[in-house]
Motif scaffolding. Structure first.
Motif, mmCIF file in Angstrom:
data_model
loop_
_atom_site.group_PDB
_atom_site.id
_atom_site.type_symbol
_atom_site.label_atom_id
_atom_site.label_comp_id
_atom_site.label_asym_id
_atom_site.label_seq_id
_atom_site.Cartn_x
_atom_site.Cartn_y
_atom_site.Cartn_z
ATOM 1 N N GLN A 27 67.616 31.444 27.519
ATOM 2 C CA GLN A 27 67.573 32.846 27.188
ATOM 3 C C GLN A 27 68.747 33.740 27.837
ATOM 4 O O GLN A 27 69.023 34.954 27.404
ATOM 5 C CB GLN A 27 66.334 33.615 26.839
ATOM 6 C CG GLN A 27 65.320 33.053 25.868
ATOM 7 C CD GLN A 27 64.110 33.797 25.798
ATOM 8 O OE1 GLN A 27 63.935 34.368 26.811
ATOM 9 N NE2 GLN A 27 63.384 33.460 24.793
ATOM 10 N N LYS A 29 71.900 35.322 28.626
ATOM 11 C CA LYS A 29 72.895 35.723 28.152
ATOM 12 C C LYS A 29 74.456 35.772 29.156
ATOM 13 O O LYS A 29 74.031 36.530 30.207
ATOM 14 C CB LYS A 29 72.749 36.648 27.458
ATOM 15 C CG LYS A 29 71.532 36.600 26.564
ATOM 16 C CD LYS A 29 71.831 35.361 25.366
ATOM 17 C CE LYS A 29 70.778 35.575 24.253
ATOM 18 N NZ LYS A 29 70.732 34.328 23.585
ATOM 19 N N GLY A 51 79.887 31.701 29.159
ATOM 20 C CA GLY A 51 78.458 31.375 28.674
ATOM 21 C C GLY A 51 78.215 29.737 29.355
ATOM 22 O O GLY A 51 77.132 29.577 28.944
#
Length: 420
Positions: A27, A29, A51
């Motif tokens: 999760q 980010k 990312g």
């Protein structure tokens, strides 16, 4: 934007009370700047603005800090990352930078990929085949090309297990070829012996399989009685075989040569003046040169043969491919067609000669020498390949006269020597 307080401190945030979970890693980010999610014992997840997430670990060698990248997430999961951390810490604790340890491991893996069974098998074959007869070299080559290499050739030699070899040899045995299965196991073991000697492997997986496949008991060549030898000799003379094949069987009967030694004969090996056939060591089973004194009957047969094949190097060529030797099945196939297949084979000529010569009082050492059974001292044998030549010449002339007498019902056996 991250504030200064959001960044992990170099001392405390790398050693949190609770390690991160896979859910937290998944999760995470991207943010405007790279940041880290610390796990435990120096492992952390580096999250880039793009990312991309990478597992990294801090380590120390000689008091100096280093960073080692384990791999990208999610390709490398949390469990794998922790195993990578432990691996890196282990090497660092032993004074080795993880990156250098990884390079060494990859080099070893590349060497193992190069060291396939096929590569080692070809090395072994090149190293050993020069000491074999041409027939045995072809037999080994056929075994590798037809059975062994298709099953094992592309595999790294260290990865092959006894179960893999067992599957191969039992398959060969199940198709009705237990003797081939035994040879295949022996040849595979020989390749592993070469690999052990050259430090490519440490053990031979065929050792556990020695009693897996048992050979069919050897059926020794039939030795004919004088009456049956007379029948065979007449049948050869009256057969509908090619004249070339007739001469081959008659020469085999009179010289005590092995079938392979005879059918691979070259005219340059015949000394017409001395009445000798000088077989080079490359063609002999025991790799020792052999001199065969030629009786008057054999000289007549070779003179006849020379009229057919004297324009070429090969004495007994293949009927369909004259630039090649007579096949190794020609003699036995001809004997089958003559009605002798269930009783006799090409090797039986030697057994018959040995038995009857012994029975008629010829010395055993002469017979063994003519059969090219080398003594235990192979060095001595190599320098004495013409031993007893005059005595063997008399013996083979007696043998030819004896067969003529049987064949023509002369009723009189030529005189044999008094046993020594």
């Amino acid at each position: 934007m991250l504030g200064k307080s959001d960044l992990p401190s170099p001392t405390r945030s790398f050693y949190p009370a609770m390690p991160i979970s896979d859910t937290k890693a998944r999760q995470a980010k991207p943010k405007d700047k790279a940041y880290r999610l610390a796990d435990d014992n120096g492992l952390y997840l580096d999250v880039q603005p793009s990312g991309r997430k990478s597992w990294r670990v801090r380590y120390f060698v000689d008091g100096k800090e280093g960073i080692y990248t384990i791999g990208q997430y999610p390709g490398v999961g949390l469990k794998e990352a922790r195993a990578g951390r432990d691996w890196a810490k282990h090497h660092a604790a032993n004074g080795v930078h993880p990156k250098k340890a990884k390079e060494k491991e990859r080099a070893a893996e590349r060497r193992e990929q190069v060291n396939t069974f096929g590569v080692l098998a070809e090395e072994w074959y090149r190293h050993e085949s020069g000491r074999w007869s041409a027939y045995y070299a072809r037999q080994v080559r056929k075994g590798f090309d037809n059975d062994i290499l298709p099953a094992l050739g592309d595999r790294p030699i260290k990865e092959i297990t006894p179960a893999d070899i067992l599957e191969l040899i039992t398959g060969i045995a199940d198709r009705g070829a237990p003797s081939v299965a035994t040879l295949v196991r022996q040849w595979i073991g020989a390749v592993y012996g070469h690999a052990i000697n050259t430090l490519r492997v440490e053990s031979d997986p065929t050792q556990a399989l020695r009693r897996t496949v048992r050979r069919v008991p050897t059926k020794h060549s039939t030795s004919l009685t004088p009456a049956r030898l007379a029948d065979l000799s007449r049948d050869i003379d009256n057969s509908k075989c090619y004249r070339l094949t007739q001469i081959a069987m008659q020469v085999l009967m009179l010289t005590m040569l092995r079938t392979g030694e005879m059918r691979q004969g070259l005219w340059q090996e015949i000394d017409w003046e001395r009445k000798e056939w000088r077989v080079p060591k490359e063609k002999m089973k025991r790799r020792i040169p052999h001199v065969v004194p030629l009786s008057d009957q054999v000289m007549a047969l070779l003179t006849d043969l020379h009229g057919y094949t004297g324009g070429r190097d090969i004495m007994f060529p293949n009927n369909r491919r004259p630039n090649e030797f007579m096949t190794n099945t020609t003699i036995n196939t001809s004997l089958v067609r003559m009605g002798w297949g269930g009783e006799f084979s090409g090797h039986g000529f030697r057994a018959t000669a040995s038995t009857l010569l012994n029975q008629h009082g010829w010395r055993g050492d002469l017979i063994e020498k003519q059969l090219a059974h080398s003594p235990g001292d192979k060095v001595r044998a190599a320098y004495n390949h013409a031993d007893y030549l005059d005595d063997r010449r008399r013996m083979l002339q007696w043998w030819a006269d004896y067969i003529d007498g049987l064949k023509h019902d002369a009723g009189q056996v030529p005189s044999a020597p008094i046993p020594a």
